[in-house]
Write a protein that holds these residues in place. Structure first.
Motif, mmCIF file in Angstrom:
data_model
loop_
_atom_site.group_PDB
_atom_site.id
_atom_site.type_symbol
_atom_site.label_atom_id
_atom_site.label_comp_id
_atom_site.label_asym_id
_atom_site.label_seq_id
_atom_site.Cartn_x
_atom_site.Cartn_y
_atom_site.Cartn_z
ATOM 1 N N GLY A 1 8.659 -11.992 3.189
ATOM 2 C CA GLY A 1 9.399 -10.786 2.849
ATOM 3 C C GLY A 1 10.829 -11.032 2.416
ATOM 4 N N ASP A 2 11.641 -9.985 2.577
ATOM 5 C CA ASP A 2 13.040 -9.991 2.145
ATOM 6 C C ASP A 2 13.906 -10.587 3.258
ATOM 7 N N VAL A 3 14.243 -11.858 3.121
ATOM 8 C CA VAL A 3 15.002 -12.552 4.166
ATOM 9 C C VAL A 3 16.387 -11.944 4.342
ATOM 10 N N ARG A 4 17.052 -11.612 3.242
ATOM 11 C CA ARG A 4 18.414 -11.077 3.345
ATOM 12 C C ARG A 4 18.410 -9.746 4.086
ATOM 13 N N ARG A 5 17.451 -8.902 3.779
ATOM 14 C CA ARG A 5 17.349 -7.613 4.469
ATOM 15 C C ARG A 5 17.088 -7.834 5.963
ATOM 16 N N TRP A 6 16.233 -8.804 6.286
ATOM 17 C CA TRP A 6 15.944 -9.116 7.690
ATOM 18 C C TRP A 6 17.203 -9.574 8.409
ATOM 19 N N LEU A 7 18.008 -10.416 7.756
ATOM 20 C CA LEU A 7 19.253 -10.885 8.362
ATOM 21 C C LEU A 7 20.220 -9.731 8.609
ATOM 22 N N GLN A 8 20.283 -8.823 7.684
ATOM 23 C CA GLN A 8 21.252 -7.742 7.765
ATOM 24 C C GLN A 8 20.862 -6.681 8.785
ATOM 25 N N ARG A 9 19.567 -6.445 8.947
ATOM 26 C CA ARG A 9 19.138 -5.309 9.779
ATOM 27 C C ARG A 9 18.457 -5.705 11.090
ATOM 28 N N ASP A 10 17.694 -6.769 11.060
ATOM 29 C CA ASP A 10 16.799 -7.042 12.190
ATOM 30 C C ASP A 10 17.216 -8.218 13.067
ATOM 31 N N PHE A 11 17.876 -9.203 12.479
ATOM 32 C CA PHE A 11 18.019 -10.465 13.189
ATOM 33 C C PHE A 11 18.889 -10.379 14.435
ATOM 34 N N PHE A 12 20.098 -9.832 14.333
ATOM 35 C CA PHE A 12 20.985 -9.906 15.494
ATOM 36 C C PHE A 12 20.466 -9.127 16.699
ATOM 37 N N PRO A 13 19.936 -7.911 16.540
ATOM 38 C CA PRO A 13 19.349 -7.245 17.720
ATOM 39 C C PRO A 13 18.247 -8.080 18.364
ATOM 40 N N LEU A 14 17.415 -8.713 17.535
ATOM 41 C CA LEU A 14 16.367 -9.597 18.053
ATOM 42 C C LEU A 14 16.985 -10.790 18.781
ATOM 43 N N HIS A 15 17.960 -11.408 18.166
ATOM 44 C CA HIS A 15 18.604 -12.592 18.729
ATOM 45 C C HIS A 15 19.294 -12.265 20.055
ATOM 46 N N LEU A 16 19.941 -11.112 20.118
ATOM 47 C CA LEU A 16 20.625 -10.697 21.348
ATOM 48 C C LEU A 16 19.628 -10.535 22.488
ATOM 49 N N ARG A 17 18.476 -9.927 22.211
ATOM 50 C CA ARG A 17 17.450 -9.782 23.254
ATOM 51 C C ARG A 17 16.889 -11.145 23.655
ATOM 52 N N GLN A 18 16.689 -11.989 22.667
ATOM 53 C CA GLN A 18 16.080 -13.289 22.905
ATOM 54 C C GLN A 18 16.974 -14.182 23.772
ATOM 55 N N TYR A 19 18.279 -14.064 23.637
ATOM 56 C CA TYR A 19 19.223 -14.916 24.353
ATOM 57 C C TYR A 19 19.944 -14.162 25.470
ATOM 58 N N SER A 20 19.285 -13.135 25.999
ATOM 59 C CA SER A 20 19.812 -12.409 27.154
ATOM 60 C C SER A 20 18.824 -12.547 28.295
ATOM 61 N N LYS A 21 19.227 -13.272 29.342
ATOM 62 C CA LYS A 21 18.358 -13.479 30.492
ATOM 63 C C LYS A 21 19.175 -13.417 31.769
ATOM 64 N N SER A 22 18.555 -12.854 32.799
ATOM 65 C CA SER A 22 19.177 -12.798 34.116
ATOM 66 C C SER A 22 20.609 -12.273 34.041
ATOM 67 N N GLY B 1 29.330 -3.462 6.787
ATOM 68 C CA GLY B 1 28.335 -4.517 6.849
ATOM 69 C C GLY B 1 28.020 -5.127 5.502
ATOM 70 N N SER B 2 28.821 -4.826 4.493
ATOM 71 C CA SER B 2 28.560 -5.327 3.137
ATOM 72 C C SER B 2 28.859 -6.820 3.005
ATOM 73 N N TYR B 3 29.630 -7.357 3.923
ATOM 74 C CA TYR B 3 29.969 -8.786 3.892
ATOM 75 C C TYR B 3 29.968 -9.287 5.334
ATOM 76 N N THR B 4 29.244 -10.369 5.586
ATOM 77 C CA THR B 4 29.109 -10.874 6.957
ATOM 78 C C THR B 4 29.314 -12.377 7.009
ATOM 79 N N LEU B 5 30.163 -12.787 7.931
ATOM 80 C CA LEU B 5 30.318 -14.199 8.268
ATOM 81 C C LEU B 5 29.482 -14.468 9.513
ATOM 82 N N TRP B 6 28.685 -15.525 9.482
ATOM 83 C CA TRP B 6 27.897 -15.908 10.652
ATOM 84 C C TRP B 6 28.550 -17.137 11.294
ATOM 85 N N LEU B 7 29.078 -16.943 12.509
ATOM 86 C CA LEU B 7 29.724 -18.030 13.246
ATOM 87 C C LEU B 7 28.732 -18.641 14.231
ATOM 88 N N TYR B 8 28.767 -19.950 14.349
ATOM 89 C CA TYR B 8 27.896 -20.677 15.275
ATOM 90 C C TYR B 8 28.694 -20.972 16.534
#
Length: 644
Positions: A439-460, A475-482
């Protein structure tokens, strides 16, 4: 002989009682009628009123040694209770493990028999002196509770003390500091085979039935630890001594179950066992979920049969032990802060294969994971020994010194055409590993990824996302920091290498359209308006970053939430933004002055507190500032001209 009539499971208890009484009077067999000699209750620890179990269950408490005894050689013990988990615990992904400050910390969690990844670490600064030091606080406990210190770092078994499920004993590797909610069983001689046969027995239906009997006793005692698998209950549960043949069978079954359970974890990207996402997992060896589950079920049957024989359970009691819980305790439930659901449990988030594949691809782009496992250029490492210390990196992570998929400075960007464009890198990676782009990777990054990532890396109760989207207001421009690569220069790099060049290009494009004047087409007008809006947003982003950068001193020991707090307004995901804003407010008020970030922003305030708070003084390596209460009082007297 006393006859007990059971109506616990009935919805209409009056009607059920009439039925049972009728059956009893007419000599009709009824499974809800339990004749029992109450004198036999004395065989149970605490004289449990366990009328529902048969004589073969009662007799086990006479026939076999308790789990903790000189004959068995096991020590079930409770461990650390920090009394301030937000301060002293972290997810293993948040900190730099190679410093030796952070120690693996089993702390309960959901139902995970045989194997469970240990995802928390506890702060062991100065060999635990920081954890144990007294601190100034409004809470009841002024320091951590650190029992059983002589047993830390040894191999053993651990379990979830409070849980909504059955007892789930599991392997505890070496170099752990076990917890209050994740107690441990240590063997006198640290023998792994001894631990494995005890693990098998403790996960049998027979053992659970014997534990269940005692839980009913705890429920009956005023103030007892009802609905908890307390250390005392494990200590007093009978443990049979198997002969050599049965012991070897139990060891083999438990080892195999551990390996199968660990195999299930090799698709979880934040596990120490991670290899590849589920969509690619078969590329590093067989992985068939139904087959694994079927074999685990067979293993459980085998262990149950051996345990029943060792304990001497009758056929009736075997049937009862295999059935769902029938004790007054019922399914052991949990309440409050110890609950293993969501907050204090694993908080494991099941994701579909597409999300898992794309999330892994993000990690490869950032240099976290190694794509070569998926191409066959690198072989997966062999399975570790179950009691080996957990590694600093999972098998699926990029080995030290290996070339990453894409060289970068800790920042990627959502910017079509940019060399560090994250969406493009993901698409290139999937092509490299011969996998279709879903599918549309850019759309997934913009809308779906961070909520998923936050749930995935939230424990205890630890919220610890490691990929940070800092965005313009729309949200038209996003920097992704590691997060693992974050330094005090990262924000300057973001401005100089990303925002400013983009801002200049946007300004040039807008000027070119502006110069067209009346010759602009309808599409030109739309593009011109968009560029003007983007220019204003980029200016705002730049100015905000430059405002924060001079005093921003990230320290990974503070953890993700504290470190991200000064940037709260740049996260557009509202739930996470709220968490960070609240955290920043508490930092400003001085509630987290133990954090290195607090020292960076409010050094005078923190140093002053170090004089009266030993724990703070240790945290900031300012122990010379600490004045014990007696010395502080002496100083006050001398200033007033007083004498002792």
């Amino acid at each position: 002989m006393t006859v007990f009539l059971r109506v616990l499971e009935a919805t209409d208890k009056h009607y059920a009682l009439d039925e049972i009484v009728g059956s009893f009077r007419n000599g009709i067999e009824d499974s809800r009628i339990f004749p029992a000699n109450t004198e036999t209750f004395k065989t149970f620890p605490g004289a449990s009123f366990a009328y529902w179990v048969g004589d073969s269950v009662r007799n086990t408490f006479k026939k076999h040694e308790a789990f903790e005894s000189a004959a068995t050689g096991f020590l079930p013990r409770r461990g650390v209770n920090s009394n301030d988990d937000f301060r002293f615990l972290r997810s293993w992904c948040e900190v730099k493990l190679e410093t030796g400050r952070w120690m693996v910390h089993p702390k309960g969690g959901e139902f995970r028999p045989y194997y469970a990844d240990v995802y928390l670490v506890v702060d062991w600064l100065k060999d635990g002196a920081y954890l144990e030091a007294e601190r100034v606080t409004t809470k009841t406990y002024k320091s951590a509770i650190v029992p059983s210190k002589g047993l830390y770092f040894r191999p053993g078994l651990t379990w979830s003390r409070r849980t909504k499920s059955r007892l789930s004993m599991r392997v505890m590797p070496r170099n752990c500091i076990f917890g209050d909610k994740g107690p441990a069983v240590i063997a006198y001689n640290d023998n792994e085979d001894v631990l494995f046969w005890a693990l098998a027995i403790s996960l049998s239906s027979a053992f659970h039935k014997l534990v269940e009997v005692q839980l009913a006793a705890a429920d009956a005692r005023p103030g007892g630890a009802a609905h908890s698998f307390e250390v005392g209950v494990i200590q007093t549960t009978p443990l049979p001594a198997p002969d050599d043949d049965r012991r070897q069978q139990l060891v083999q079954l438990a080892r195999r179950a551990w390996a199968l359970k660990r195999a299930l974890d090799t698709t979880e990207e934040n596990s120490h066992a991670f290899h590849l996402p589920a969509a690619l997992r078969v590329r590093v060896g067989s992985y068939d979920l139904p087959s694994i589950e079927a074999e685990l079920a067979e293993i459980q049957v085998g262990i149950d049969e051996i345990a029943f024989e060792l304990y001497g359970f009758s056929e009736v009691d075997r049937v009862a032990a295999r059935a769902p819980s029938t004790s007054p305790v019922g399914e052991v439930s949990d309440v409050g802060e110890d609950a293993d659901e969501n907050e204090d449990g694993d908080g494991a988030t099941e994701i579909d294969q597409t999300d898992g594949l794309l999330s892994w691809a993000v990690g490869v782009a950032f240099g976290r994971f190694d794509w070569r496992l998926a191409t066959g250029e690198r072989d997966a490492p062999p399975e570790p020994d179950p009691f080996d210390p957990l590694p600093a990196k999972s098998p699926g992570m990029l080995p030290d010194g290996a070339a990453p998929f894409h060289a970068h400075n800790g920042i990627l960007v959502d910017d079509r055409g940019h060399p560090d464009d994250l969406a493009r890198l993901i698409e290139e990676l999937l092509a490299r590993v011969d996998t279709e782009v879903p599918g549309d990777v850019r759309r997934w990054l913009q809308r779906d990824f961070f909520p998923l990532h936050l749930r995935q890396y939230s424990k205890s109760r630890r919220k610890a996302p490691i990929y940070w989207p800092l965005s313009t207001s729309s949200g038209s421009y996003t920097l992704w920091l590691y997060y693992p690569s974050l330094t005090s220069q990262t924000l300057y790099t973001a401005v100089n290498d990303f925002v400013e060049p983009n801002l200049k290009q946007v300004a040039r494009d807008a000027a070119a359209l502006r110069d067209k004047g009346a010759a602009r087409s309808r599409d030109d007008e739309k593009a011109f308006e968009g560029l003007q809006s983007l220019e204003l947003e980029l200016i705002e982003l730049r100015d905000t970053l430059l405002q924060i950068a001079p005093t921003y001193r990230p320290n990974h020991d503070d953890g993700v939430q504290i470190t991200a707090a000064p940037l709260w307004q740049l996260f557009q995901h509202k739930p996470w933004q709220k968490v960070l804003k609240d955290t920043w407010t508490k930092l400003e008020k001085g509630e987290y002055d133990w954090a290195q970030l607090a020292m960076a922003y409010w050094p005078d305030r923190v140093r002053e507190k170090c004089k009266t708070d030993k724990s703070l003084a240790i945290a900031h390596d300012r122990e010379q500032l600490y004045e014990p209460a007696s010395l502080a009082e002496d100083g006050k007297r001398k200033k007033k001209g007083g004498v002792e």
